[in-house]
Design a protein around this motif. Structure first.
Motif, PDB file in Angstrom:
ATOM      1  N   ASP A 184       0.838  -1.188   0.000  1.00  0.00           N
ATOM      2  CA  ASP A 184       0.000   0.000   0.000  1.00  0.00           C
ATOM      3  C   ASP A 184       0.876   1.242   0.000  1.00  0.00           C
ATOM      4  OD1 ASP A 184      -2.421   1.222  -0.058  1.00  0.00           O
ATOM      5  OD2 ASP A 184      -2.852   1.014   2.073  1.00  0.00           O
ATOM      6  N   ALA A 185       0.314   2.357  -0.432  1.00  0.00           N
ATOM      7  CA  ALA A 185       1.011   3.643  -0.379  1.00  0.00           C
ATOM      8  C   ALA A 185       0.074   4.689   0.194  1.00  0.00           C
ATOM      9  CB  ALA A 185       1.494   4.054  -1.768  1.00  0.00           C
ATOM     10  N   PHE A 186       0.639   5.672   0.881  1.00  0.00           N
ATOM     11  CA  PHE A 186      -0.165   6.736   1.449  1.00  0.00           C
ATOM     12  C   PHE A 186      -0.528   7.728   0.354  1.00  0.00           C
ATOM     13  CE2 PHE A 186      -0.603  11.015   3.142  1.00  0.00           C
ATOM     14  CZ  PHE A 186      -1.552  10.827   4.133  1.00  0.00           C
ATOM     15  N   LEU A 187      -1.824   7.879   0.112  1.00  0.00           N
ATOM     16  CA  LEU A 187      -2.337   8.887  -0.819  1.00  0.00           C
ATOM     17  C   LEU A 187      -3.445   9.619  -0.075  1.00  0.00           C
ATOM     18  CD1 LEU A 187      -2.490   6.731  -4.065  1.00  0.00           C
ATOM     19  CD2 LEU A 187      -0.847   8.532  -3.557  1.00  0.00           C
ATOM     20  N   LEU A 188      -3.254  10.893   0.146  1.00  0.00           N
ATOM     21  CA  LEU A 188      -4.153  11.649   1.013  1.00  0.00           C
ATOM     22  C   LEU A 188      -5.596  11.579   0.547  1.00  0.00           C
ATOM     23  CD1 LEU A 188      -4.614  13.535   3.401  1.00  0.00           C
ATOM     24  CD2 LEU A 188      -4.022  15.470   1.921  1.00  0.00           C
ATOM     25  N   HIS A 189      -5.808  11.742  -0.768  1.00  0.00           N
ATOM     26  CA  HIS A 189      -7.185  11.743  -1.251  1.00  0.00           C
ATOM     27  C   HIS A 189      -7.850  10.389  -1.018  1.00  0.00           C
ATOM     28  CE1 HIS A 189     -10.495  13.523  -3.377  1.00  0.00           C
ATOM     29  NE2 HIS A 189     -10.546  12.529  -4.232  1.00  0.00           N
ATOM     30  N   LYS A 190      -7.095   9.309  -1.163  1.00  0.00           N
ATOM     31  CA  LYS A 190      -7.652   7.977  -0.900  1.00  0.00           C
ATOM     32  C   LYS A 190      -8.011   7.830   0.573  1.00  0.00           C
ATOM     33  CE  LYS A 190      -4.938   4.379  -0.709  1.00  0.00           C
ATOM     34  NZ  LYS A 190      -4.045   3.265  -1.079  1.00  0.00           N
ATOM     35  N   GLU A 191      -7.134   8.325   1.456  1.00  0.00           N
ATOM     36  CA  GLU A 191      -7.419   8.250   2.882  1.00  0.00           C
ATOM     37  C   GLU A 191      -8.672   9.043   3.229  1.00  0.00           C
ATOM     38  OE1 GLU A 191      -5.843   6.322   4.983  1.00  0.00           O
ATOM     39  OE2 GLU A 191      -4.507   5.632   3.404  1.00  0.00           O
ATOM     40  N   MET A 192      -8.848  10.200   2.582  1.00  0.00           N
ATOM     41  CA  MET A 192     -10.033  11.016   2.836  1.00  0.00           C
ATOM     42  C   MET A 192     -11.293  10.323   2.327  1.00  0.00           C
ATOM     43  SD  MET A 192      -8.479  14.793   1.953  1.00  0.00           S
ATOM     44  CE  MET A 192     -10.039  15.634   2.266  1.00  0.00           C
ATOM     45  N   GLN A 193     -11.185   9.665   1.169  1.00  0.00           N
ATOM     46  CA  GLN A 193     -12.327   8.921   0.646  1.00  0.00           C
ATOM     47  C   GLN A 193     -12.706   7.788   1.589  1.00  0.00           C
ATOM     48  OE1 GLN A 193     -10.920   7.817  -3.284  1.00  0.00           O
ATOM     49  NE2 GLN A 193     -12.136   9.416  -4.268  1.00  0.00           N
ATOM     50  N   ASN A 194     -11.700   7.067   2.088  1.00  0.00           N
ATOM     51  CA  ASN A 194     -11.961   5.969   3.021  1.00  0.00           C
ATOM     52  C   ASN A 194     -12.615   6.485   4.302  1.00  0.00           C
ATOM     53  OD1 ASN A 194     -10.835   4.165   1.230  1.00  0.00           O
ATOM     54  ND2 ASN A 194      -8.817   4.180   2.204  1.00  0.00           N
ATOM     55  N   TYR A 195     -12.145   7.653   4.778  1.00  0.00           N
ATOM     56  CA  TYR A 195     -12.726   8.235   5.984  1.00  0.00           C
ATOM     57  C   TYR A 195     -14.200   8.610   5.754  1.00  0.00           C
ATOM     58  CZ  TYR A 195     -13.886  11.697   9.534  1.00  0.00           C
ATOM     59  OH  TYR A 195     -14.521  12.389  10.523  1.00  0.00           O
ATOM     60  N   GLU A 196     -14.481   9.202   4.595  1.00  0.00           N
ATOM     61  CA  GLU A 196     -15.857   9.593   4.304  1.00  0.00           C
ATOM     62  C   GLU A 196     -16.762   8.372   4.224  1.00  0.00           C
ATOM     63  OE1 GLU A 196     -17.476  12.485   4.068  1.00  0.00           O
ATOM     64  OE2 GLU A 196     -15.660  13.431   4.829  1.00  0.00           O
ATOM     65  N   ARG A 197     -16.271   7.302   3.619  1.00  0.00           N
ATOM     66  CA  ARG A 197     -17.069   6.069   3.526  1.00  0.00           C
ATOM     67  C   ARG A 197     -17.340   5.487   4.909  1.00  0.00           C
ATOM     68  NH1 ARG A 197     -14.148   4.948  -1.423  1.00  0.00           N
ATOM     69  NH2 ARG A 197     -12.512   3.906  -0.240  1.00  0.00           N
ATOM     70  N   SER A 198     -16.310   5.472   5.763  1.00  0.00           N
ATOM     71  CA  SER A 198     -16.494   4.909   7.111  1.00  0.00           C
ATOM     72  C   SER A 198     -17.408   5.799   7.954  1.00  0.00           C
ATOM     73  CB  SER A 198     -15.136   4.761   7.796  1.00  0.00           C
ATOM     74  OG  SER A 198     -14.517   6.011   7.992  1.00  0.00           O
ATOM     75  N   ARG A 199     -17.344   7.110   7.730  1.00  0.00           N
ATOM     76  CA  ARG A 199     -18.200   8.030   8.491  1.00  0.00           C
ATOM     77  C   ARG A 199     -19.665   7.867   8.113  1.00  0.00           C
ATOM     78  NH1 ARG A 199     -20.123  13.224   7.984  1.00  0.00           N
ATOM     79  NH2 ARG A 199     -19.269  13.403   5.888  1.00  0.00           N
ATOM     80  N   ARG A 200     -19.923   7.597   6.827  1.00  0.00           N
ATOM     81  CA  ARG A 200     -21.315   7.434   6.363  1.00  0.00           C
ATOM     82  C   ARG A 200     -21.901   6.077   6.729  1.00  0.00           C
ATOM     83  NH1 ARG A 200     -19.281  10.155   1.578  1.00  0.00           N
ATOM     84  NH2 ARG A 200     -18.936   8.107   0.619  1.00  0.00           N
ATOM     85  N   SER A 201     -21.039   5.093   6.928  1.00  0.00           N
ATOM     86  CA  SER A 201     -21.526   3.724   7.190  1.00  0.00           C
ATOM     87  C   SER A 201     -21.857   3.488   8.657  1.00  0.00           C
ATOM     88  CB  SER A 201     -20.465   2.710   6.767  1.00  0.00           C
ATOM     89  OG  SER A 201     -19.269   2.911   7.478  1.00  0.00           O
TER      90      SER A 201
END
Length: 466
Positions: A449-466
């Protein structure tokens, strides 16, 4: 996020003290929402296994179902080479933390010699996974693990009809791991290099297996496993000794950089601490305090859509920023004023304004595409709902506000580091983290895996909505 465009911009000539911001460096920061949404998938795009390979398989001893997800043994089990081995249609993807797939044992057959694992592209397709080099397999008849040594080693429980067995690659720890009926069985070091194919095998009459490459929910909680593995990695960095107020200083420098004066004051009050000194140059007052109250007001004006007042204030406080009427800052402000007319449904005013103030920018290299998209808004009956609607949202205003903020900071005659006007310390830290994680992945043969800020933000938004 670090992209090729970012890298090219970073190599461009930086503005000196008192100079306005280089337009190409600003342009490298601009993204439409559509571009952001597709950026991470494009960077991380990898074909994934989706079915069994009906061509490269030991067809004499097995048959693959029409949906290419099940295999059944048809041969006669006379010796060790009478194996029905089937690989996936593609190798396991590598640009992620973990890859995983499962097989269901529909029928253990006469001897229960089913197996699961990973094999190389050149693997002999009449041998069980793990019986040859560059392969690894977990076998049902004895519960042993085979990894090309010619002899199995005790590993886990046997498996038979009704069991669901999983196999995965943990790129974080560089291990193979296996599961049974949703529970971990064990893991071993991943010593095989190169592309590896998910592989299953049948070896006696009546044996039948069905694979799941992720189209259906897994029996094993793979998402929980990945989270746990990432937390293990995080715990390593958590043990590093850092200065006690370093987090406060990084957040504070971000608020200072972008002129969020009110939030900064509230932040200091909430932390009940004196502002930390500047660790970069030893001064008691960080260079980001330059023009703080002015930058605060300019941001507020732009975010409210009051571009006329923004021009007026810049002319009073920082005339050098808009002295060149064809500068990138003037282009951004004029294009935003044009957009504000469209937001207010004053289309006739927008047309007049565009003719008077945008025509001279048609050949501007840095933001040619932004100008064309802005003008194209006139073609839509409901521009906010069009494919260009992102221009009418607050993120576009924020981008213009950030550009003006950078331009004002660049006029600071005491600024020693020109890069400081474009990025806060927090952003430089995240960029460095991205580069380091990509370098680490390259060192591991482009695996992990690699750190990509936009991907991390997308993952956070998905977890927040779920």
């Amino acid at each position: 996020m670090v992209t090729n465009q970012d890298a090219e911009a970073a190599s461009a000539a930086a503005p000196g003290p008192g100079a306005t911001v280089d337009p190409m460096r600003l342009a490298s920061r601009w993204r439409s929402q559509t571009e952001w949404d597709r950026a991470v998938p494009e960077l991380e795009a990898e074909p994934e296994p989706s079915e069994l390979n009906t061509v490269n398989s030991s067809g004499l001893f097995s048959v693959v179902s029409t949906d290419k997800l099940s295999v059944k043994y048809l041969g006669s089990h006379h010796h060790g080479h009478d194996v029905g081995v089937v690989q996936a249609d593609r190798p396991a993807p590598t640009r992620r933390a973990v890859y995983y797939f499962e097989m269901a044992v529909r029928n253990a057959g006469y001897k229960g010699q089913t197996s699961i694992g990973f094999t190389s592209e050149s693997f002999k397709m009449r041998r069980q996974p793990g019986w040859e080099s560059n392969s690894c397999g977990y076998h049902g008849d004895d519960g042993h693990l085979y990894r090309g040594l010619g002899k199995g080693e005790p590993f886990g429980p046997k498996f038979t009809s009704g069991d669901i067995i999983g196999a995965g690659i943990n790129y974080l720890s560089q291990e193979f791991f296996f599961t049974k009926n949703g529970a971990p069985v064990g893991a071993i070091p991943k010593e095989i290099k190169g592309p590896l194919y998910p592989t299953i095998a049948v070896h006696s009459q009546g044996e039948e297996l069905t694979v799941n490459f992720g189209k259906e929910p897994f029996c094993f909680d793979i998402e929980g496993y990945i989270l746990e593995e990432k937390m293990k990695q995080q715990s390593v960095s958590d043990k590093l000794n850092l200065e006690t107020d370093i987090s406060h200083w990084i957040v504070r420098s971000y608020l200072l950089h972008y002129g969020y004066q009110d939030t900064l004051n509230a932040f200091d009050m909430a932390n009940a601490t004196d502002p930390p000194t500047n660790r970069q140059n030893g001064h008691a007052e960080p260079p980001e305090t330059y023009g703080l109250s002015h930058r605060k007001l300019l941001r507020q004006l732009i975010m409210s859509g009051d571009i006329d007042s923004t021009f007026k204030r810049l002319g009073e406080w920082y005339p050098q920023v808009i002295k060149d009427e064809k500068s990138v800052i003037c282009l951004l402000l004029h294009s935003q004023r044009f957009i504000e007319y469209i937001r207010a449904e004053q289309l006739e005013d927008a047309v007049h304004y565009g003719r008077a103030n945008l025509a001279s920018f048609l050949t501007h290299e840095a933001f040619e595409w932004l100008l064309k998209d802005s003008v194209a808004l006139l073609a839509y009956e409901k521009p906010a709902e069009s494919c260009l609607g992102y221009l009418m949202g607050s993120p576009q205003r924020e981008f213009v506000a950030d550009a003006v903020n950078a331009a004002v900071l660049s006029t600071n005659p005491t600024m020693k580091d020109p890069e400081s006007c474009l990025y806060s310390c927090l952003e430089r830290l995240l960029r460095q983290l991205t580069v380091c994680s990509l370098e680490r992945r390259a060192f591991n043969n482009d695996q992990g895996d690699a750190f990509l800020l936009h991907k991390e933000m997308q993952n956070y938004e998905r977890s927040r909505r779920s």
